[in-house]
Scaffold this motif. Structure first.
Motif, PDB file in Angstrom:
ATOM      1  N   ALA A  49       0.822  -1.218   0.000  1.00 29.69           N
ATOM      2  CA  ALA A  49       0.000   0.000   0.000  1.00 29.69           C
ATOM      3  C   ALA A  49       0.850   1.259   0.000  1.00 29.69           C
ATOM      4  O   ALA A  49       0.400   2.321  -0.422  1.00 29.69           O
ATOM      5  CB  ALA A  49      -0.930  -0.003   1.206  1.00 29.69           C
ATOM      6  N   GLN A  50       2.083   1.181   0.491  1.00 31.22           N
ATOM      7  CA  GLN A  50       2.960   2.350   0.558  1.00 31.22           C
ATOM      8  C   GLN A  50       3.758   2.488  -0.730  1.00 31.22           C
ATOM      9  O   GLN A  50       4.425   1.552  -1.168  1.00 31.22           O
ATOM     10  CB  GLN A  50       3.924   2.218   1.741  1.00 31.22           C
ATOM     11  CG  GLN A  50       4.833   3.438   1.923  1.00 31.22           C
ATOM     12  CD  GLN A  50       5.727   3.280   3.139  1.00 31.22           C
ATOM     13  OE1 GLN A  50       5.623   2.297   3.877  1.00 31.22           O
ATOM     14  NE2 GLN A  50       6.618   4.246   3.343  1.00 31.22           N
ATOM     15  N   LEU A  51       3.679   3.661  -1.330  1.00 33.85           N
ATOM     16  CA  LEU A  51       4.400   3.888  -2.584  1.00 33.85           C
ATOM     17  C   LEU A  51       5.900   3.971  -2.329  1.00 33.85           C
ATOM     18  O   LEU A  51       6.348   4.649  -1.403  1.00 33.85           O
ATOM     19  CB  LEU A  51       3.908   5.167  -3.254  1.00 33.85           C
ATOM     20  CG  LEU A  51       2.484   5.144  -3.814  1.00 33.85           C
ATOM     21  CD1 LEU A  51       2.119   6.502  -4.390  1.00 33.85           C
ATOM     22  CD2 LEU A  51       2.336   4.070  -4.872  1.00 33.85           C
ATOM     23  N   GLU A  52       6.677   3.315  -3.173  1.00 30.57           N
ATOM     24  CA  GLU A  52       8.126   3.313  -3.048  1.00 30.57           C
ATOM     25  C   GLU A  52       8.747   3.653  -4.402  1.00 30.57           C
ATOM     26  O   GLU A  52       8.248   3.253  -5.454  1.00 30.57           O
ATOM     27  CB  GLU A  52       8.634   1.952  -2.579  1.00 30.57           C
ATOM     28  CG  GLU A  52       8.167   1.562  -1.190  1.00 30.57           C
ATOM     29  CD  GLU A  52       8.716   0.216  -0.761  1.00 30.57           C
ATOM     30  OE1 GLU A  52       9.565  -0.335  -1.503  1.00 30.57           O
ATOM     31  OE2 GLU A  52       8.312  -0.273   0.299  1.00 30.57           O
ATOM     32  N   GLN A  53       9.860   4.384  -4.356  1.00 36.24           N
ATOM     33  CA  GLN A  53      10.571   4.761  -5.572  1.00 36.24           C
ATOM     34  C   GLN A  53      11.405   3.596  -6.077  1.00 36.24           C
ATOM     35  O   GLN A  53      11.937   2.804  -5.295  1.00 36.24           O
ATOM     36  CB  GLN A  53      11.466   5.969  -5.305  1.00 36.24           C
ATOM     37  CG  GLN A  53      12.154   6.533  -6.529  1.00 36.24           C
ATOM     38  CD  GLN A  53      13.074   7.680  -6.184  1.00 36.24           C
ATOM     39  OE1 GLN A  53      13.779   7.621  -5.174  1.00 36.24           O
ATOM     40  NE2 GLN A  53      13.092   8.716  -7.001  1.00 36.24           N
ATOM     41  N   GLY A  54      11.531   3.486  -7.396  1.00 33.23           N
ATOM     42  CA  GLY A  54      12.370   2.453  -7.989  1.00 33.23           C
ATOM     43  C   GLY A  54      13.823   2.867  -8.068  1.00 33.23           C
ATOM     44  O   GLY A  54      14.210   3.975  -7.677  1.00 33.23           O
ATOM     45  N   ASP A  55      14.652   1.983  -8.596  1.00 27.78           N
ATOM     46  CA  ASP A  55      16.091   2.213  -8.659  1.00 27.78           C
ATOM     47  C   ASP A  55      16.528   3.029  -9.864  1.00 27.78           C
ATOM     48  O   ASP A  55      17.641   3.549  -9.883  1.00 27.78           O
ATOM     49  CB  ASP A  55      16.840   0.872  -8.683  1.00 27.78           C
ATOM     50  CG  ASP A  55      16.841   0.189  -7.322  1.00 27.78           C
ATOM     51  OD1 ASP A  55      16.435   0.834  -6.336  1.00 27.78           O
ATOM     52  OD2 ASP A  55      17.240  -0.988  -7.246  1.00 27.78           O
ATOM     53  N   ILE A  56      15.677   3.133 -10.888  1.00 31.24           N
ATOM     54  CA  ILE A  56      16.127   3.793 -12.111  1.00 31.24           C
ATOM     55  C   ILE A  56      15.198   4.953 -12.481  1.00 31.24           C
ATOM     56  O   ILE A  56      14.046   4.996 -12.069  1.00 31.24           O
ATOM     57  CB  ILE A  56      16.243   2.798 -13.285  1.00 31.24           C
ATOM     58  CG1 ILE A  56      14.901   2.125 -13.578  1.00 31.24           C
ATOM     59  CG2 ILE A  56      17.309   1.749 -12.998  1.00 31.24           C
ATOM     60  CD1 ILE A  56      14.149   2.742 -14.715  1.00 31.24           C
TER      61      ILE A  56
END
Length: 266
Positions: free
Chosen positions: A69-76
């Motif tokens: 449910a929590q938005l997370e940033q990707g690596d690229i």
């Protein structure tokens, strides 16, 4: 920071933010009005072709509705795609690929090899000693200059071999010719009896054989430990040599050949 090149195999339409009258425009830069491919379009397409959910989250992060449910940033991260060379018809030379100091400066700043932007009206075919006829523009042979190292500005790939007649125009003239060279297709809605139902509209598209590029790299989230993610992204691009952007896929529009290109070594 890496570069990925796109050679358009078909007209490409990515929707703009406005529609003026019966003209359905394409995405344009607000300060130059030049066509471009938004990074969100490229990112969304690359994300959509990843089947492994774990890799998808690692590279691009999650989205609303995913398991977490929590938005997370990707690596690229993915940048916008800009024009490097665009083909225009020529009565005297068949096809000439045009660019401008602005477009070249954008590209050169990502190269590790020092390259000097030539003067305007430099071209790769000065030796022909003939006038150049481009749409409604006529360039006299005496105004043209020799562009000796023009091949250093063309990314090396078999598909770019036809780009052999290149010309640098002033920014404003290049922008005008790009505008005149966009594809505009008339669309008419028909009912079940094949009669016209309503009005018609024009749809713009970037012409095939245009050479574009976009940048990509690691986000701060990767914090120097995202080499595997970068390799995964490069593998994703390499394994999807032909990719489609924008709408009208059923009409064969928006197909490009893409490839990674290591910046020229110093």
């Amino acid at each position: 920071m890496n570069q990925t090149y796109l050679y358009l195999l078909a007209p490409l339409h990515t929707g703009g933010t406005t529609q003026e009258g019966n003209l359905v425009g394409i995405a344009r830069e607000s300060h130059t009005n030049l066509p471009y491919i938004p990074s969100s379009t490229i990112r969304g397409k690359l994300r959509a072709i990843i089947y492994d959910k774990k890799n998808k989250f690692q590279l691009f992060g999650n989205e609303l509705g995913d398991d977490n449910a929590q938005l997370e940033q990707g690596d690229i991260w993915i940048g916008d795609a800009s024009i490097l060379f665009l083909p225009v018809p020529s009565l005297s030379h068949g096809i000439v690929w045009i660019t401008s100091p602005l477009l070249l400066h954008r590209w050169v700043r990502y190269q590790t090899k020092s390259l000097t932007i030539p003067e305007i009206y430099s071209c790769s075919f000065k030796q022909n000693n003939s006038n150049v006829y481009l749409k409604d523009a006529i360039l006299k042979s005496g105004d043209l200059k020799e562009w000796e190292n023009w091949q250093d500005f063309i990314p090396k790939n078999d598909i770019t071999k036809p780009i052999d007649k290149v010309l640098i125009l002033p920014d404003q003239h290049c922008a005008t010719l790009i505008e005149m060279s966009l594809w505009r297709q008339v669309k008419i809605k028909l009912d079940e009896h094949k009669t016209v139902d309503g009005g018609f509209r024009y749809e713009e598209a970037i012409p095939p054989d245009t050479l574009m590029y976009y940048t990509n790299g690691l986000t701060t989230k990767a914090n120097g430990s995202g080499e595997e993610s970068l390799k995964e992204l490069n593998s994703l691009i390499s394994s999807n040599r032909i990719i489609q952007f924008g709408g009208q896929e059923s009409l064969g529009r928006g197909f490009c050949q893409q490839w990674n290109n290591t910046p020229n070594p110093a």
